[in-house]
Each structure stands twice: as structure tokens, then as C-alpha cells.
Design a protein around this motif. Structure first.
Motif, PDB file in Angstrom:
ATOM      1  N   ILE A  22       0.791  -1.120  -0.187  1.00 13.63           N
ATOM      2  CA  ILE A  22      -0.041   0.056  -0.057  1.00 13.63           C
ATOM      3  C   ILE A  22       0.638   1.320  -0.019  1.00 13.63           C
ATOM      4  O   ILE A  22       0.883   2.257  -0.632  1.00 13.63           O
ATOM      5  N   GLN A  23       1.940   1.276   0.872  1.00  7.15           N
ATOM      6  CA  GLN A  23       2.694   2.357   0.899  1.00  7.15           C
ATOM      7  C   GLN A  23       3.563   2.641  -0.223  1.00  7.15           C
ATOM      8  O   GLN A  23       3.751   3.750  -0.626  1.00  7.15           O
ATOM      9  N   SER A  24       3.940   1.593  -1.014  1.00  5.27           N
ATOM     10  CA  SER A  24       4.836   1.687  -2.227  1.00  5.27           C
ATOM     11  C   SER A  24       3.829   2.242  -3.397  1.00  5.27           C
ATOM     12  O   SER A  24       4.611   2.515  -4.435  1.00  5.27           O
ATOM     13  N   GLY A  25       2.460   1.907  -3.442  1.00  5.19           N
ATOM     14  CA  GLY A  25       1.712   2.054  -4.375  1.00  5.19           C
ATOM     15  C   GLY A  25       1.618   0.789  -5.257  1.00  5.19           C
ATOM     16  O   GLY A  25       1.113   0.877  -6.418  1.00  5.19           O
ATOM     17  N   ALA A  29      -5.047   2.672  -4.441  1.00 10.35           N
ATOM     18  CA  ALA A  29      -6.384   2.835  -3.924  1.00 10.35           C
ATOM     19  C   ALA A  29      -7.408   2.280  -4.770  1.00 10.35           C
ATOM     20  O   ALA A  29      -7.351   2.261  -5.948  1.00 10.35           O
ATOM     21  N   GLY A  30      -8.378   1.721  -3.967  1.00 13.08           N
ATOM     22  CA  GLY A  30      -9.287   0.754  -4.779  1.00 13.08           C
ATOM     23  C   GLY A  30      -9.003  -0.615  -5.151  1.00 13.08           C
ATOM     24  O   GLY A  30      -9.840  -1.410  -5.533  1.00 13.08           O
ATOM     25  N   PHE A  31      -7.966  -1.202  -4.913  1.00 13.66           N
ATOM     26  CA  PHE A  31      -7.264  -2.486  -5.071  1.00 13.66           C
ATOM     27  C   PHE A  31      -8.202  -3.520  -4.244  1.00 13.66           C
ATOM     28  O   PHE A  31      -8.030  -3.090  -2.911  1.00 13.66           O
ATOM     29  N   ASP A  59      -5.802   0.913  10.832  1.00 15.26           N
ATOM     30  CA  ASP A  59      -5.019   2.113  10.662  1.00 15.26           C
ATOM     31  C   ASP A  59      -5.567   3.196   9.477  1.00 15.26           C
ATOM     32  O   ASP A  59      -5.106   4.348   9.183  1.00 15.26           O
ATOM     33  N   GLY A  60      -6.678   2.693   9.138  1.00 20.34           N
ATOM     34  CA  GLY A  60      -7.288   3.325   7.954  1.00 20.34           C
ATOM     35  C   GLY A  60      -6.940   3.361   6.511  1.00 20.34           C
ATOM     36  O   GLY A  60      -7.073   4.062   5.744  1.00 20.34           O
ATOM     37  N   LEU A  61      -6.108   2.075   6.410  1.00 17.71           N
ATOM     38  CA  LEU A  61      -5.378   1.928   5.146  1.00 17.71           C
ATOM     39  C   LEU A  61      -6.463   1.262   4.158  1.00 17.71           C
ATOM     40  O   LEU A  61      -6.192   1.383   2.963  1.00 17.71           O
ATOM     41  N   VAL A  62      -7.369   0.351   4.643  1.00 19.00           N
ATOM     42  CA  VAL A  62      -8.204  -0.212   3.811  1.00 19.00           C
ATOM     43  C   VAL A  62      -9.640  -0.159   4.357  1.00 19.00           C
ATOM     44  O   VAL A  62      -9.896   0.037   5.586  1.00 19.00           O
ATOM     45  N   VAL A  63     -10.712  -0.444   3.606  1.00 15.72           N
ATOM     46  CA  VAL A  63     -11.860  -0.237   4.059  1.00 15.72           C
ATOM     47  C   VAL A  63     -12.703  -1.455   3.478  1.00 15.72           C
ATOM     48  O   VAL A  63     -12.622  -2.135   2.721  1.00 15.72           O
ATOM     49  N   GLN A  64     -13.859  -1.784   4.288  1.00 15.95           N
ATOM     50  CA  GLN A  64     -14.597  -3.338   4.186  1.00 15.95           C
ATOM     51  C   GLN A  64     -15.850  -2.408   3.240  1.00 15.95           C
ATOM     52  O   GLN A  64     -16.560  -1.677   3.902  1.00 15.95           O
ATOM     53  N   VAL A 160       3.822   8.155   4.353  1.00 16.06           N
ATOM     54  CA  VAL A 160       4.591   7.269   3.304  1.00 16.06           C
ATOM     55  C   VAL A 160       3.968   7.444   2.061  1.00 16.06           C
ATOM     56  O   VAL A 160       4.521   7.481   1.146  1.00 16.06           O
ATOM     57  N   ARG A 161       2.407   7.159   2.062  1.00 16.01           N
ATOM     58  CA  ARG A 161       1.902   7.310   0.784  1.00 16.01           C
ATOM     59  C   ARG A 161       1.950   8.579   0.366  1.00 16.01           C
ATOM     60  O   ARG A 161       2.139   8.876  -0.904  1.00 16.01           O
TER      61      ARG A 161
END
Length: 219
Positions: A22-25, A29-31, A59-64, A160-161
Motif C-alpha cells: 500500500i505504501q509503495s503504491g 487505492a481501490g485495489f 490504521d485507516g489504510l483499507v475499508v470494508q 509514506v503514501r
């Protein structure tokens, strides 16, 4: 090793791998992060994968999006502005505290390193980001407040993102290095108000540069 330890180790490994993606890209987003597919890819069972996804959600990095669909969270201009609001409050406070509590010689040495960074090559830029990480660690150690440090860890996970968006802007990187040098020197001089003001200026410039990059990408 116990079964619980095995499970925790697998969960940590899955979390670290997905976080890096996620941080490296690599995981934009949306994956869609399919629990079964990702578990198979990493060679772990579904239970540790589920735990890793729960940590990323916290962490708020993914959503369900649904009970079976988890996606990488978006990071738009409003998200970035909100992130910088809390970052400004935490880092300006940290600068004031570190100026009073920190090791002046350590920050003087860091200021000298910021003065001599080489941003002309990839290796130099990587070294610069590593230097920022060392500066952040020194700041946290000087502040010695676990609550502030915990809040900043969460913020930095997202940063980082965000930083990746400005990585290819040489002028901004040069300015950022100079701004970090000013902050470090103020900390070495134990001037808390100057350190906080320099931090405010740095964060304002960083946010402006990132939002400009976003706007350019949308044209």
C-alpha cells in the motif's frame, strides 16, 4: 513455538507485506484485497490474513466495502488536508518539547547532515528519507511522551503514501532538506518557538506541494 505464536507471526508477516504494498503504491487505492487470494499469495491461512486486514482497517489504510470485499482506501485532497491538520498539531508541539528536553549535540549533527544531503541520485534521495526517519526517531525520543509518539506513528503510516507524491519534485526536495535543517538547528539551539514556527512553515510548504501535484495529475 506455540500455535498462537505461529499465528501471530503469520499475521505480522501478512500485515507487513500488505502495508509495504500500500505504501509503495503496488497496491493502489481501490485495489481489492481478496482474503482467499492474498492468503494464498503469502502462504498463510485465512485467520492470520483476516487479522492483518483488521489491523490495516484500524490504521485507516483499507475499508470494508462489504462483508467479503476489502479495498485499499482512497487518499484524496480532503484526506491529506485532514492528515496535515493533526500532523501540524502534533509536530509543532513535539518541536517545542524536544527543544527543551532533547540532546542539543544530536540535533546539531542532524542539522549538519541535512545541510549535505545529495538529492541528485536515487540513492541520495533514499538516504534523505532515511535521514528524516532518524530525525523523527530522535524527536520522539526527546519528547518522551508515549501518547504523542503513538499518534505520530499512525500519522506517519499514511505519510509514506503522501510523500511518494512529491518524491519526483527536485525543487521541493531541496527546499524540504533546508527546512529540516532549520528545524534541527533550532532544536540544537533550544529555541522552541523557532523550531515550532519552522515546523509550521515546513508542513505548509509540504501540503501546498502535494496538493499542487494532485491538481496537476487531474488535468
Amino acid at each position: 513455538m506455540t500455535l498462537a505464536a505461529d499465528r501471530i507471526s503469520a499475521s505480522d508477516r501478512a500485515y507487513a507485506d500488505l502495508l509495504d504494498g500500500i505504501q509503495s503504491g503496488l497496491l493502489p487505492a481501490g485495489f481489492v484485497l481478496g482474503e482467499v487470494e492474498q492468503a494464498a499469495r503469502l502462504g498463510v491461512s485465512r485467520t492470520p490474513m483476516r487479522e492483518a486486514l483488521r489491523r490495516l482497517a484500524a490504521d485507516g489504510l483499507v475499508v470494508q466495502q462489504s462483508p467479503r470485499v476489502t479495498v485499499v482506501a482512497d487518499l484524496d485532497a480532503e484526506d491529506i488536508r485532514a492528515l496535515f491538520e493533526i500532523r501540524r498539531a502534533l509536530e509543532e508541539t513535539s518541536a517545542r518539547l524536544a527543544a527543551a528536553r532533547g540532546d542539543a549535540a544530536l540535533f546539531r549533527n542532524l542539522a549538519e547532515e541535512f545541510a549535505h544531503v545529495d538529492l541528485t541520485a536515487v540513492e541520495g534521495r533514499d538516504a534523505y528519507y532515511a535521514l528524516i526517519a532518524r530525525f523523527d526517531a530522535a524527536l520522539d525520543a526527546a519528547v518522551a511522551n508515549d501518547y504523542i509518539a503513538s499518534a505520530l506513528r499512525t500519522v506517519r503510516t499514511h505519510l509514506v503514501r503522501v510523500r511518494r507524491m512529491a518524491r519526483d519534485k527536485p525543487a521541493r526536495l531541496e527546499a524540504s532538506a533546508a527546512e529540516h535543517r532549520t528545524i534541527a538547528q533550532a532544536l540544537a539551539d533550544r529555541d522552541g518557538e523557532l523550531a515550532a514556527h519552522a515546523t509550521h512553515v515546513h508542513l505548509h510548504n509540504a501540503l501546498t506541494g502535494i496538493l499542487e501535484t494532485l491538481n496537476e495529475g487531474q488535468k
